[in-house]
Design an enzyme around this catalytic site. Structure first.
Site, PDB file in Angstrom:
ATOM      1  N   ASP A 296       0.771  -1.249   0.000  1.00  0.00           N
ATOM      2  CA  ASP A 296       0.000   0.000   0.000  1.00  0.00           C
ATOM      3  C   ASP A 296       0.803   1.301   0.000  1.00  0.00           C
ATOM      4  OD1 ASP A 296      -1.668  -2.103   0.498  1.00  0.00           O
ATOM      5  OD2 ASP A 296      -2.661  -1.230   2.236  1.00  0.00           O
TER       6      ASP A 296
ATOM      7  N   GLU B 163       1.734  -9.300  11.752  1.00  0.00           N
ATOM      8  CA  GLU B 163       1.505  -8.961  10.348  1.00  0.00           C
ATOM      9  C   GLU B 163       2.843  -8.707   9.635  1.00  0.00           C
ATOM     10  OE1 GLU B 163      -1.087  -5.583  10.216  1.00  0.00           O
ATOM     11  OE2 GLU B 163      -1.071  -5.462   8.029  1.00  0.00           O
TER      12      GLU B 163
HETATM   13  C1  DGY Z   1      -5.692  -1.885   4.414  1.00  0.00           C
HETATM   14  O1  DGY Z   1      -6.802  -1.521   4.767  1.00  0.00           O
HETATM   15  O2  DGY Z   1      -4.663  -1.576   4.996  1.00  0.00           O
HETATM   16  C2  DGY Z   1      -5.579  -2.774   3.245  1.00  0.00           C
HETATM   17  O3  DGY Z   1      -4.272  -3.089   2.930  1.00  0.00           O
HETATM   18  C3  DGY Z   1      -6.306  -2.235   2.058  1.00  0.00           C
HETATM   19  O4  DGY Z   1      -6.728  -3.284   1.277  1.00  0.00           O
END
Ligand code: DGY
Length: 432
Positions: A167, A396
């Site tokens: 992201d 994560e």
């Molecule tokens: C988040 O919400 O962080 C996700 O990676 C988006 O899909």
């Protein structure tokens, strides 16, 4: 190790909702597309084939009529703890010509599904499932080639940072910075930065731009040509196309198993076209870089996306050298693969995709190294990763500067499904 595998399995069990598995309870309470595919590898390594098949079927049930496989399926509309949810996507207003199921997003995630489904079949030998999933996988790849390959050069573009899976990678900064934000409208609704340390998450301005892009997609009624014209963010990403090449090869094998003669020609055509451009266009100044289609130039920032090319590329030696020199820190005995080259001034060892170590791409790179017979290095990276998860937990992502496995170096959410799934895959030596 038996106990840890049991713990990993219990994480998958508690994150499983009937026929799909959420990435984690706190941050991601719905079904995510590429998470589900990584999770399939975990189920495969403990012979839970039915759970793996359910995972894929639950996702592809929501495939759009044009073949798009949404990044998120909001199965449980009563869960409103995630932002942005269906109330932002408003597909009933903007995409009813493309889907009649409105509980999804309108973007995709990297195409690793065909690879996961082939692995599942190779272990389960369930041809009924393979027959059911195959037309959906083919339709998914067809969508990518007909809607996202505007130059017809075989390289698929992404139109949102979330489509890359990475992201807030610094590779996206320049494109995103071209989007001017005059007013902060959406970031106040964020829930993620209230649930975990905000220093480990994207910034508010980045979220404003993520949401700006969603508004643009709705305005364009998800017409890909129109979005291409109007958006600042149109990128041929190395990781997305790496996984596409791998999945095309898997799709070809599936088509051969099912004797789909006509499709075999089409898939072979895709394989050649994408590989050719991957090697000629994305390779520049002795490295693989993503390509910004709006400015017609390479994005010359070294991230984990570029290193991931190791599983398919021809010039793997430069990739291995970069991994050794820039992503690991061997002189300090640090075998965490960072998600950004360590000497980049933006490197931040705990912030999401701007430096931390991620288990899924670490596993992918381990597989690439093994294929190239670099067993020594592969094993050191793998042992480090297994030891870290066993001592800290199934986070994560992890602080890539930590070499002492300090509890505090676990980042983002805990009890994260793909970390659990890949932990088992690593121990059981399942191949990606
Ligand atoms: C988040 O919400 O962080 C996700 O990676 C988006 O899909």
């Amino acid at each position: 190790m038996k106990d840890e595998i049991q713990t990993a399995k219990s994480i998958l069990d508690s994150n499983r909702k009937n026929k799909y598995t959420i990435p984690s309870i706190n941050l991601y309470p719905h079904q995510w597309s590429w998470d589900s595919a990584w999770i399939v590898y975990g189920y495969c390594s403990i012979n839970e084939f039915q759970n793996a098949e359910n995972e894929m079927m639950s996702l592809f049930k929501y495939q759009w009529r044009n073949g798009l496989v949404p990044s998120i399926i909001f199965h449980d509309l009563s869960d409103i703890t995630y932002f942005p949810g269906p109330e932002i996507w408003e597909l009933d207003k903007s995409a009813s010509h493309l889907t009649d199921k409105f509980c999804t997003t309108g973007i995709v995630q990297p195409p690793i599904h065909a690879s996961a489904c082939l692995k599942l079949y190779e272990l389960s030998k369930n041809k009924i499932f393979l027959n059911l999933i195959y037309p959906k996988l083919l339709k998914w790849h067809k969508y990518l080639y007909t809607e996202r390959d505007i130059l017809d050069d075989g390289l698929i573009y992404i139109r949102h940072p979330w489509e890359s899976g990475m992201d807030n990678s610094p590779a996206w900064d320049e494109s995103l910075n071209r989007i001017k934000i005059n007013e902060y409208k959406y970031s106040k609704f964020r829930t993620d930065n209230k649930k975990v340390n905000p220093k480990e998450r994207p910034t508010d301005i980045t979220y404003e731009r993520y949401l700006y892009l969603i508004e643009l997609f709705k305005e364009c009624k998800f017409n890909e040509r129109l979005i291409f014209e109007k958006s600042e963010f149109i990128i041929q990403d190395v990781l997305f196309n790496t996984l596409l090449i791998k999945s095309n090869n898997a799709l070809l094998k599936i088509a051969q198993i099912l004797d789909k003669k006509i499709d075999i020609n089409l898939i072979n055509y895709w394989i050649q076209k994408t590989k050719l451009s991957f090697e000629s266009k994305l390779y520049k100044n002795s490295f693989y870089y993503s390509f910004d289609l709006k400015k017609n130039k390479h994005i010359e920032i070294k991230t984990i996306s570029n290193i991931s090319s190791i599983i398919v590329c021809d010039n793997y030696n430069v990739v291995i050298n970069s991994l050794l020199d820039q992503f690991l820190d061997i002189k300090n005995n640090n075998y965490n693969i960072a998600s950004l080259e360590r000497n980049n001034k933006l490197f931040d060892s705990i912030n999401y995709w701007r430096g931390p170590m991620w288990v899924n791409l670490t596993w992918l790179i381990i597989n690439g190294l093994k294929k190239l017979e670099k067993h020594d290095l592969a094993n050191k990276i793998k042992d480090n990763c297994i030891k870290k998860i066993s001592s800290i937990g199934f986070y994560e992502y992890f602080d890539s500067n930590d070499i002492d496995n300090k509890k505090i170096s676990g980042c983002g959410d805990n009890k994260f499904s793909w970390t659990a799934a890949i932990f088992i895959s690593m121990i059981r030596d399942i191949k990606f």
